[in-house]
Write a protein that holds these residues in place. Structure first.
Motif, mmCIF file in Angstrom:
data_model
loop_
_atom_site.group_PDB
_atom_site.id
_atom_site.type_symbol
_atom_site.label_atom_id
_atom_site.label_comp_id
_atom_site.label_asym_id
_atom_site.label_seq_id
_atom_site.Cartn_x
_atom_site.Cartn_y
_atom_site.Cartn_z
ATOM 1 N N LEU A 96 0.902 -1.396 -0.313
ATOM 2 C CA LEU A 96 0.117 0.179 -0.305
ATOM 3 C C LEU A 96 0.589 1.067 -0.024
ATOM 4 O O LEU A 96 2.291 1.320 1.111
ATOM 5 N N GLN A 97 0.540 2.148 -0.300
ATOM 6 C CA GLN A 97 1.358 3.386 -0.716
ATOM 7 C C GLN A 97 0.702 4.510 0.066
ATOM 8 O O GLN A 97 -0.566 4.953 -0.592
ATOM 9 N N ARG A 98 1.042 5.065 0.916
ATOM 10 C CA ARG A 98 0.429 6.337 1.409
ATOM 11 C C ARG A 98 -0.257 6.594 1.300
ATOM 12 O O ARG A 98 -1.535 7.943 1.976
ATOM 13 N N GLN A 99 -0.198 7.610 -0.064
ATOM 14 C CA GLN A 99 -0.356 9.090 -0.782
ATOM 15 C C GLN A 99 -2.132 8.851 -1.090
ATOM 16 O O GLN A 99 -2.779 9.185 -2.076
ATOM 17 N N LYS A 100 -1.986 7.307 -0.863
ATOM 18 C CA LYS A 100 -3.396 6.537 -1.982
ATOM 19 C C LYS A 100 -4.326 6.310 -0.766
ATOM 20 O O LYS A 100 -4.064 6.095 0.032
ATOM 21 N N ASP A 101 -5.685 6.684 -0.798
ATOM 22 C CA ASP A 101 -6.669 6.344 -0.415
ATOM 23 C C ASP A 101 -7.768 4.774 -0.801
ATOM 24 O O ASP A 101 -8.213 4.554 -1.851
ATOM 25 N N GLU A 102 -6.685 3.712 -0.722
ATOM 26 C CA GLU A 102 -7.163 2.688 -1.043
ATOM 27 C C GLU A 102 -7.901 2.048 -0.006
ATOM 28 O O GLU A 102 -8.364 2.201 1.109
ATOM 29 N N THR A 103 -9.230 1.260 -0.698
ATOM 30 C CA THR A 103 -10.057 0.651 0.300
ATOM 31 C C THR A 103 -9.677 -0.858 0.808
ATOM 32 O O THR A 103 -9.153 -1.539 -0.537
ATOM 33 N N ILE A 104 -9.543 -0.616 1.867
ATOM 34 C CA ILE A 104 -9.408 -1.829 2.279
ATOM 35 C C ILE A 104 -10.048 -2.727 3.654
ATOM 36 O O ILE A 104 -9.799 -3.332 4.335
ATOM 37 N N HIS A 105 -11.387 -1.462 3.806
ATOM 38 C CA HIS A 105 -12.263 -1.961 5.161
ATOM 39 C C HIS A 105 -12.733 -3.712 4.589
ATOM 40 O O HIS A 105 -13.050 -3.759 3.165
ATOM 41 N N LEU A 106 -12.205 -4.319 5.464
ATOM 42 C CA LEU A 106 -13.060 -5.965 5.811
ATOM 43 C C LEU A 106 -14.260 -5.863 6.686
ATOM 44 O O LEU A 106 -14.820 -5.580 8.433
#
Length: 298
Positions: free
Chosen positions: A113-123
């Motif tokens: 994961l890259q901190r500058q990106k708002d990646e969806t990782i919610h389970l």
């Protein structure tokens, strides 16, 4: 392939012929089946079939998903370790795998994961705890600076909401870790050691992590990808053993046959723990599942 195909099943006489013919069309609406047999079930049974050797081989294949004793599992706390090799790329694989969904805790390495990106990782039904590579290293020496600004790495832990897990803030730099404390006071530390990180520098940080954890918690699990093959003795294993931690993974965890995904336990009796392989299809690494016996259903 073709957009429209007419297949005469009456003339099929060898295994696999029907499959080859039917698979040539690109859409269901473009498929026309020609036959003099009005009994479709009988027709398919006689004309769509494979080699006997193929059928026998399928019957002999080992199940990827093992059947488990659900009653027994009620009295276990399940913790899964997996080097996922990109959480973003394999999030749907993770989310749709009921083996992971039923775990109390999921510990992931190489999340990329890259901190500058708002990646969806919610389970759903899980709380997530995340530490990216960029936030793990400082610029005190060149190797740390290079790692800090390189792609890859990173760790994430998921805990079932019912576990009421909280973050453990371990004041140690230059190591990729995320640490949580479960409601029954078991500390779980997920670690990733990149092969580019010199062992002496890694161990310098790791020893501080161990000291912090042992000073505060009676039960601890430190697990992750250490990039040290435990088929042979190594400095990481020696360090952990010297500090009272037992390594429980004794089987290969990668396609290359290496044992670089380790589970170290402290303060938990080994006869209360079962460790086994959890096959996956999307990573170079298989997962490891750790089941700890509990005195009551979780």
């Amino acid at each position: 392939t073709a957009t429209e195909v007419v297949v005469n099943l009456d003339k099929m006489f060898a295994p696999g012929q029907a499959y080859v013919a039917l698979s040539r069309v690109t859409t269901k609406s473009g498929l026309y089946i020609e036959t003099s047999n009005n009994n479709i079930s009988e027709l398919f049974a006689k004309k769509i079939y494979g080699e006997k050797d193929v059928k026998n081989a399928v019957l002999e294949m080992e199940n990827l998903l093992k059947q488990t004793n659900s009653t027994e599992d009620l009295f276990c706390k399940a913790i899964i370790l997996h080097n996922i090799q990109s959480l973003s790329a394999h999030f749907e694989d993770l989310r749709s795998d009921q083996r992971f969904q039923k775990a109390n805790v999921i510990c992931l390495t190489e999340t990329w994961l890259q901190r500058q990106k708002d990646e969806t990782i919610h389970l759903e039904n899980f709380t997530s705890f995340r530490q990216d590579r960029y936030d793990s290293f400082d610029n005190s020496v060149e190797v740390f600076s290079n790692l800090k600004n390189s792609k890859g790495g990173g760790v994430v832990s998921y805990s079932q909401i019912q576990e009421s897990a909280i973050t453990i803030n371990i004041p140690v730099n230059n190591i990729e870790i995320v640490a949580i404390l479960l409601k029954d006071n078991i500390a779980i530390v997920t670690v990733y050691r990149p092969s580019a990180q010199p062992l002496n520098l890694f161990l310098s940080s790791m020893k501080n992590v161990i000291a912090f954890v042992k000073d505060r918690y009676e039960k601890a699990i430190i697990l992750g990808d250490f990039n040290e093959d435990s088929k042979s003795p190594g400095p990481i294993q020696e360090c952990m053993s010297t500090n009272g931690f037992s390594q429980l993974v004794t089987f290969p965890t990668t396609e290359g046959g290496t044992i670089i995904d380790h589970v170290y336990v402290y303060g938990i009796q080994q006869n209360q723990i079962n460790v086994s392989l959890l096959p996956t299809y999307y990573s170079y690494h298989d997962a490891v599942i750790l089941k700890i016996q509990t005195s009551h259903p979780e």
